[in-house]
Write a protein that holds these residues in place. Sequence first.
Motif, PDB file in Angstrom:
ATOM      1  N   HIS A  78     -23.024 -24.279  41.384  1.00 54.03           N
ATOM      2  CA  HIS A  78     -24.490 -24.819  40.575  1.00 54.03           C
ATOM      3  C   HIS A  78     -26.067 -23.832  41.095  1.00 54.03           C
ATOM      4  N   PRO A  79     -26.453 -22.978  40.705  1.00 56.49           N
ATOM      5  CA  PRO A  79     -27.524 -22.373  41.298  1.00 56.49           C
ATOM      6  C   PRO A  79     -28.307 -23.148  42.353  1.00 56.49           C
ATOM      7  N   SER A  80     -28.724 -24.070  42.555  1.00 57.18           N
ATOM      8  CA  SER A  80     -29.356 -25.259  43.931  1.00 57.18           C
ATOM      9  C   SER A  80     -28.092 -25.168  44.642  1.00 57.18           C
ATOM     10  N   LYS A  81     -26.833 -24.226  44.558  1.00 57.26           N
ATOM     11  CA  LYS A  81     -26.336 -24.892  45.697  1.00 57.26           C
ATOM     12  C   LYS A  81     -25.400 -23.126  46.240  1.00 57.26           C
TER      13      LYS A  81
ATOM     14  N   TYR B 136     -28.427 -24.607  31.768  1.00 56.68           N
ATOM     15  CA  TYR B 136     -29.121 -23.163  31.410  1.00 56.68           C
ATOM     16  C   TYR B 136     -27.759 -22.090  32.069  1.00 56.68           C
ATOM     17  N   CYS B 137     -27.067 -22.164  32.737  1.00 60.17           N
ATOM     18  CA  CYS B 137     -26.155 -21.114  33.329  1.00 60.17           C
ATOM     19  C   CYS B 137     -25.804 -20.754  32.310  1.00 60.17           C
ATOM     20  N   LYS B 138     -25.355 -19.079  32.327  1.00 58.55           N
ATOM     21  CA  LYS B 138     -24.575 -18.166  31.558  1.00 58.55           C
ATOM     22  C   LYS B 138     -23.271 -17.679  32.294  1.00 58.55           C
ATOM     23  N   GLY B 139     -22.664 -18.452  33.597  1.00 55.85           N
ATOM     24  CA  GLY B 139     -21.986 -17.901  33.719  1.00 55.85           C
ATOM     25  C   GLY B 139     -20.399 -17.914  33.380  1.00 55.85           C
ATOM     26  N   ALA B 140     -19.258 -17.697  34.368  1.00 59.43           N
ATOM     27  CA  ALA B 140     -17.928 -17.658  34.031  1.00 59.43           C
ATOM     28  C   ALA B 140     -17.563 -19.093  33.579  1.00 59.43           C
ATOM     29  N   ARG B 141     -18.295 -20.386  34.801  1.00 55.90           N
ATOM     30  CA  ARG B 141     -18.058 -21.239  35.159  1.00 55.90           C
ATOM     31  C   ARG B 141     -16.860 -21.440  35.829  1.00 55.90           C
ATOM     32  N   SER B 142     -16.187 -20.471  36.471  1.00 54.22           N
ATOM     33  CA  SER B 142     -14.819 -20.601  37.470  1.00 54.22           C
ATOM     34  C   SER B 142     -14.966 -21.721  38.708  1.00 54.22           C
TER      35      SER B 142
ATOM     36  N   ASP C 194     -24.047 -12.749  39.060  1.00 58.31           N
ATOM     37  CA  ASP C 194     -22.616 -13.648  37.970  1.00 58.31           C
ATOM     38  C   ASP C 194     -22.110 -14.661  39.022  1.00 58.31           C
ATOM     39  N   PHE C 195     -22.073 -14.961  40.452  1.00 59.78           N
ATOM     40  CA  PHE C 195     -22.545 -15.888  41.091  1.00 59.78           C
ATOM     41  C   PHE C 195     -23.175 -16.951  40.813  1.00 59.78           C
ATOM     42  N   ILE C 196     -24.452 -16.351  41.387  1.00 57.08           N
ATOM     43  CA  ILE C 196     -25.514 -17.459  41.602  1.00 57.08           C
ATOM     44  C   ILE C 196     -25.475 -18.299  39.809  1.00 57.08           C
ATOM     45  N   ASP C 197     -24.896 -17.708  38.430  1.00 64.23           N
ATOM     46  CA  ASP C 197     -25.204 -18.484  37.368  1.00 64.23           C
ATOM     47  C   ASP C 197     -24.181 -18.828  37.628  1.00 64.23           C
TER      48      ASP C 197
END
Length: 207
Positions: free
Chosen positions: A124-127, A112-118, A90-93
């Motif tokens: 971002h996964p790169s961060k 391409y992320c499927k997360g909550a975008r909180s 959940d955190f990474i995505d």
Amino acid sequence: MARRENSEINAGSMADIAFLLLIFFLVTTTMDVDSGISRKLPEKSQDQNQQDVIVKEKNVFDIVVNRNNQILVENDQYVTVNEIKKLAMDFIDNGGGLSTAKDDAPAAPCDYCKGARSPLSSDHPSKAVISLQSDRGTTYGMYISIQNEIEAAYTELRNRLGLEKYKRSYDDLLKDYKDNPSESLNEKIEFLKNSYPQIISEPEPIK
């Protein structure tokens, strides 16, 4: 009275029996294999003027394990080992912000992320950085178990993206590359690894 002769034991085949027993024990005995974690350490920077990278607090997922093997996440929630994978995913995505700009390219959101975008979680996964800090009294087994769950989180995210983009999971691509290495397979594998880079920080153990 006739003198009784001492009976003798025929030891002619003892060497053969000993050899067969040795072969039997070699075949049936299991050998203990040391478990470990595969990690590629970063190379020492040659740039003496390189500045430290500033990381936002929301881009760091803190996991702390005490000497009683209790796991504290984000300094406010005790969890079990089995919960680590889902929380890490959940955190990474999450994809709540922009990516890290490279080669003067503009930063972009994660498409391409499927997360909550909180806005309170990783941009971002790169961060996204996962910080795992243990106590000196933490058992090795617990430490390895948590590392395995973190590894599984990255693998599942890469598998999902691989199926969406290439109709093949990340694990399947790795097997294909091992059986038949090719440039095209390597490019796909590297794309998935770069899409979800494994960024793990391990601070000094708590004394």
